[in-house]
Design a protein around this motif. Structure first.
Motif, PDB file in Angstrom:
ATOM      1  N   CYS A 127       0.857  -1.198   0.000  1.00  0.00           N
ATOM      2  CA  CYS A 127       0.000   0.000   0.000  1.00  0.00           C
ATOM      3  C   CYS A 127       0.888   1.242   0.000  1.00  0.00           C
TER       4      CYS A 127
ATOM      5  N   CYS B  89       2.486   3.261  -3.111  1.00  0.00           N
ATOM      6  CA  CYS B  89       1.733   4.382  -3.686  1.00  0.00           C
ATOM      7  C   CYS B  89       1.430   5.437  -2.616  1.00  0.00           C
ATOM      8  N   HIS B  90       1.052   4.981  -1.448  1.00  0.00           N
ATOM      9  CA  HIS B  90       0.693   5.920  -0.368  1.00  0.00           C
ATOM     10  C   HIS B  90       1.902   6.116   0.548  1.00  0.00           C
TER      11      HIS B  90
ATOM     12  N   THR C 145     -12.657   7.514  -2.541  1.00  0.00           N
ATOM     13  CA  THR C 145     -12.064   7.671  -3.887  1.00  0.00           C
ATOM     14  C   THR C 145     -12.468   9.007  -4.519  1.00  0.00           C
TER      15      THR C 145
ATOM     16  N   ARG D 239     -14.748  14.422  -6.348  1.00  0.00           N
ATOM     17  CA  ARG D 239     -14.862  14.818  -4.944  1.00  0.00           C
ATOM     18  C   ARG D 239     -13.869  15.933  -4.631  1.00  0.00           C
TER      19      ARG D 239
HETATM   20  C1  HEC Z   1      -0.949   1.241  -7.329  1.00  0.00           C
HETATM   21  C2  HEC Z   1      -1.041   2.298  -6.341  1.00  0.00           C
HETATM   22  C3  HEC Z   1      -1.919   2.048  -5.146  1.00  0.00           C
HETATM   23  C4  HEC Z   1      -1.833   1.012  -4.244  1.00  0.00           C
HETATM   24  C5  HEC Z   1      -0.874  -0.188  -4.265  1.00  0.00           C
HETATM   25  C6  HEC Z   1      -2.821   1.277  -3.242  1.00  0.00           C
HETATM   26  N1  HEC Z   1      -3.508   2.419  -3.528  1.00  0.00           N
HETATM   27 FE1  HEC Z   1      -4.930   3.273  -2.383  1.00  0.00          FE
HETATM   28  N2  HEC Z   1      -5.348   4.596  -3.877  1.00  0.00           N
HETATM   29  C7  HEC Z   1      -4.661   4.676  -5.069  1.00  0.00           C
HETATM   30  C8  HEC Z   1      -5.396   5.516  -5.989  1.00  0.00           C
HETATM   31  C9  HEC Z   1      -5.005   5.840  -7.421  1.00  0.00           C
HETATM   32  C10 HEC Z   1      -6.564   5.944  -5.314  1.00  0.00           C
HETATM   33  C11 HEC Z   1      -7.726   6.744  -5.906  1.00  0.00           C
HETATM   34  C12 HEC Z   1      -8.650   5.718  -6.581  1.00  0.00           C
HETATM   35  C13 HEC Z   1      -9.802   6.282  -7.358  1.00  0.00           C
HETATM   36  O1  HEC Z   1     -10.193   7.424  -7.185  1.00  0.00           O
HETATM   37  O2  HEC Z   1     -10.368   5.537  -8.188  1.00  0.00           O
HETATM   38  C14 HEC Z   1      -6.483   5.352  -3.976  1.00  0.00           C
HETATM   39  C15 HEC Z   1      -7.431   5.555  -2.965  1.00  0.00           C
HETATM   40  C16 HEC Z   1      -7.347   4.987  -1.692  1.00  0.00           C
HETATM   41  C17 HEC Z   1      -8.231   5.281  -0.587  1.00  0.00           C
HETATM   42  C18 HEC Z   1      -9.384   6.264  -0.600  1.00  0.00           C
HETATM   43  C19 HEC Z   1      -8.963   7.573   0.041  1.00  0.00           C
HETATM   44  C20 HEC Z   1     -10.044   8.611   0.056  1.00  0.00           C
HETATM   45  O3  HEC Z   1      -9.781   9.712   0.544  1.00  0.00           O
HETATM   46  O4  HEC Z   1     -11.146   8.358  -0.430  1.00  0.00           O
HETATM   47  C21 HEC Z   1      -7.840   4.499   0.473  1.00  0.00           C
HETATM   48  C22 HEC Z   1      -8.471   4.438   1.854  1.00  0.00           C
HETATM   49  C23 HEC Z   1      -6.715   3.721   0.023  1.00  0.00           C
HETATM   50  N3  HEC Z   1      -6.429   4.045  -1.281  1.00  0.00           N
HETATM   51  C24 HEC Z   1      -6.060   2.794   0.815  1.00  0.00           C
HETATM   52  C25 HEC Z   1      -5.170   1.846   0.297  1.00  0.00           C
HETATM   53  C26 HEC Z   1      -4.712   0.663   1.013  1.00  0.00           C
HETATM   54  C27 HEC Z   1      -5.085   0.284   2.435  1.00  0.00           C
HETATM   55  C28 HEC Z   1      -3.893  -0.004   0.153  1.00  0.00           C
HETATM   56  C29 HEC Z   1      -3.211  -1.365   0.368  1.00  0.00           C
HETATM   57  C30 HEC Z   1      -4.134  -2.485   0.551  1.00  0.00           C
HETATM   58  C31 HEC Z   1      -3.822   0.780  -1.079  1.00  0.00           C
HETATM   59  N4  HEC Z   1      -4.621   1.880  -0.952  1.00  0.00           N
HETATM   60  C32 HEC Z   1      -3.039   0.433  -2.148  1.00  0.00           C
HETATM   61  C33 HEC Z   1      -3.465   4.059  -5.354  1.00  0.00           C
HETATM   62  C34 HEC Z   1      -2.999   2.915  -4.689  1.00  0.00           C
END
Ligand code: HEC
Ligand code: HEC
Length: 371
Positions: free
Chosen positions: A76, A79-80, A118, A287
Motif C-alpha cells: 500500500c 503508492c501511499h 475515492t 470529490r
Molecule cells: C498502485 C497504487 C496504489 C496502491 C498499491 C494502493 N492504492 Fe490506495 N489509492 C490509489 C489511488 C489511485 C486511489 C484513488 C482511486 C480512485 O479514485 O479511483 C487510492 C485511494 C485509496 C483510498 C481512498 C482515500 C479517500 O480519501 O477516499 C484508500 C483508503 C486507500 N487508497 C487505501 C489503500 C490501502 C489500504 C492499500 C493497500 C491495501 C492501497 N490503498 C493500495 C493508489 C494505490
C-alpha cells in the motif's frame, strides 16, 4: 482579519465543536484514544470493526509489506508514501505488474471522516469496501491478489504475524477479512490536526500563522474566491461525517478541467461521477479533496494534471482550464476572479499553513517490509 471574515471562519470551522458539547461520544468509541485535540468529534466506525491499538499495529505492518502483492514488489505504501501525506509524486499510480491506473494516488489524511471514498464514487462509503479494490481489482491490477489468494495468505503464517493476528483478533487464524479490517483500522488512525492553522484556529495561538497565511485565509473564506464552499469544515472537504453530524452535502463538482466536445464532456477514460450514477449532470464531477497537507501531495487533481499549487490557484482564477472554463456543467462557484501576485502568494501561504509536520514525521519511522 475583518470581523465578518472571522465570524465566517468561526461558523464554518467550529460548528461541529459546538455540537459536541450536547452530544458526547458513545462508550464504544471512547475505548480507542484517537488523540484528537479537545473538542473535535470522533469519526464514525463500523460496528463490526471497532478500533483497537492491536488492530492498528497489525494494519500498519501489513500496509508497508510488499508480501501483500502477488509478485512481492508493491505494498500500500508504495503508492501511499508517508512523507507525501500518503500520496506520491507520480501523476497517476502504477500497479505491481506495471499496469497504469488512470488516477492520481490520493493522500490519506483524516480519511476516517470521509463519507465518500475515492475521487468520484457516491456509493463507496466504507474503508473496508474501498480496500478491496487495490487488493483484488483486475483492471487495473494493483496488488494482484485475485487468483493468488492462498499463496499470499500463506506468507503471513509466520511467528511474528501470527502473534499480531492473535493480539488483534484473539485468534491467530490468517484470513482476508482480518487483513482488511486491520488495514482499515490503520488508515483510520492517520489523523492530522497539528498544522500551523490548527494552532491558530483551534489552540488560540495568534502567532502560529504568518501574516501572509492569515491574509490568504481571508481570501480562502471570501465570496470572491469561493474556496470554502467546496473545501469547507475542519477537513477542508465537504465529504466529512462524524458522530455529531450525518447531513450529507453532496461533495462532487465539475471544476472545468476539461470540455472535449464543447458540451461539457470529460475525456472518455475518466468522466468522474457519471460513470457510477449514469446521470448526465454528473459528467466531470469529482470529490473535493481535503486540503490538509496539500503542500506535499503534488501533483494535483484526479489525474495529477496540475503540477503545483501555483498552477492550481491560477486554474481557479481562470475559472477552469482552456475550453474547460466554458464547460456548461461547471460549478457556479468556478466563475474565476482577478488575482494579484500578492494574493496568489498569500493564498498559497495559507494552503501551506495546513501542513502538519508532526503528522508527516510521525509516520516516517516505519520499516518497509521486504520478502
Ligand atoms: C498502485 C497504487 C496504489 C496502491 C498499491 C494502493 N492504492 Fe490506495 N489509492 C490509489 C489511488 C489511485 C486511489 C484513488 C482511486 C480512485 O479514485 O479511483 C487510492 C485511494 C485509496 C483510498 C481512498 C482515500 C479517500 O480519501 O477516499 C484508500 C483508503 C486507500 N487508497 C487505501 C489503500 C490501502 C489500504 C492499500 C493497500 C491495501 C492501497 N490503498 C493500495 C493508489 C494505490
Ligand atoms: C465548486 C467546488 C470547488 C471550489 C469553489 C474550489 N474547489 Fe478546489 N477542488 C474541488 C474539486 C472537485 C477538486 C478535484 C477536481 C478534480 O480532480 O477533477 C478540487 C481540487 C483542489 C486542489 C487539489 C487537491 C489535490 O489533492 O489534488 C486544491 C489545492 C484546491 N482544490 C484548492 C482550492 C482553492 C484554493 C480554491 C479557491 C480558489 C478552491 N479549491 C475552490 C472543488 C472546488
Amino acid at each position: 482579519m475583518s470581523a465578518i471574515g472571522f465570524v465566517k471562519v468561526v461558523c464554518c470551522l467550529f460548528l461541529s465543536c459546538f455540537l459536541l458539547a450536547c452530544n458526547p461520544p458513545t462508550a464504544n468509541q471512547n475505548e480507542y484514544d484517537w488523540k484528537l485535540p479537545k473538542g473535535f468529534p470522533s469519526p464514525l466506525v463500523p460496528q463490526d470493526n471497532p478500533m483497537s491499538v492491536a488492530k492498528v499495529a497489525l494494519g500498519k505492518k501489513l500496509f508497508f509489506d510488499v508480501k501483500l502483492s502477488f509478485n512481492q514488489t508493491t505494498s500500500c505504501a508504495t503508492c501511499h508514501q508517508p512523507q507525501f501525506a500518503f500520496s506520491e509524486p507520480k501523476k497517476t499510480a502504477v500497479g505491481s505488474t506495471g499496469q497504469k491506473h488512470r488516477r492520481n494516488t490520493q493522500s490519506l489524511v483524516n480519511i476516517a471522516y470521509n463519507s465518500n471514498l475515492t475521487w468520484a464514487h457516491s456509493g463507496l462509503n466504507q474503508i473496508e469496501q474501498q480496500i478491496l479494490i487495490p487488493m483484488f481489482s483486475e483492471d487495473p491490477i494493483e496488488l494482484d491478489i485475485t487468483g493468488h489468494e492462498n499463496v499470499v495468505l500463506q506468507r503471513f503464517e509466520n511467528k511474528s504475524y501470527l502473534k499480531l493476528f492473535e493480539n488483534a483478533f484473539d485468534d491467530s487464524q490468517v484470513n482476508f477479512d482480518k487483513i482488511v479490517k486491520a488495514l482499515a483500522s490503520y488508515v483510520r488512525s492517520l489523523t492530522s490536526f497539528a498544522s500551523a492553522f490548527d494552532e491558530y484556529a483551534y489552540q488560540g495561538n495568534d502567532d502560529a500563522m504568518t501574516d501572509a497565511a492569515k491574509r490568504g485565509m481571508e481570501l480562502f473564506f471570501s465570496e470572491k474566491f469561493e474556496c470554502f464552499h467546496c473545501h469547507g469544515g475542519f477537513n477542508f472537504t465537504q465529504s466529512s461525517q462524524h458522530e455529531n453530524q450525518r447531513l450529507d452535502l453532496r461533495p462532487f463538482h465539475n471544476t472545468g478541467l476539461y470540455n472535449v466536445d464543447e458540451k461539457g464532456a470529460y475525456p472518455i477514460f475518466d468522466q468522474g461521477l457519471i460513470e457510477v450514477t449514469l446521470q448526465p449532470n454528473d459528467m466531470g464531477k469529482f470529490r473535493a479533496p481535503t486540503l490538509r497537507n496539500v503542500e506535499v501531495s503534488a501533483p494535483y487533481m484526479h489525474d495529477g494534471s496540475l503540477a503545483t499549487l501555483d498552477d492550481v490557484v491560477e486554474f481557479y482564477a481562470a475559472g477552469g482550464r482552456g475550453h474547460g472554463a466554458a464547460n456548461p456543467l461547471k460549478s457556479p462557484f468556478l466563475a474565476g476572479f482577478e488575482l494579484e501576485l500578492q494574493q496568489k502568494q498569500d493564498l498559497i501561504a495559507f494552503l501551506q499553513s495546513l501542513t502538519d509536520q508532526q503528522f508527516l514525521n510521525s509516520n516516517l519511522n516505519y520499516q518497509l517490509e521486504t520478502p
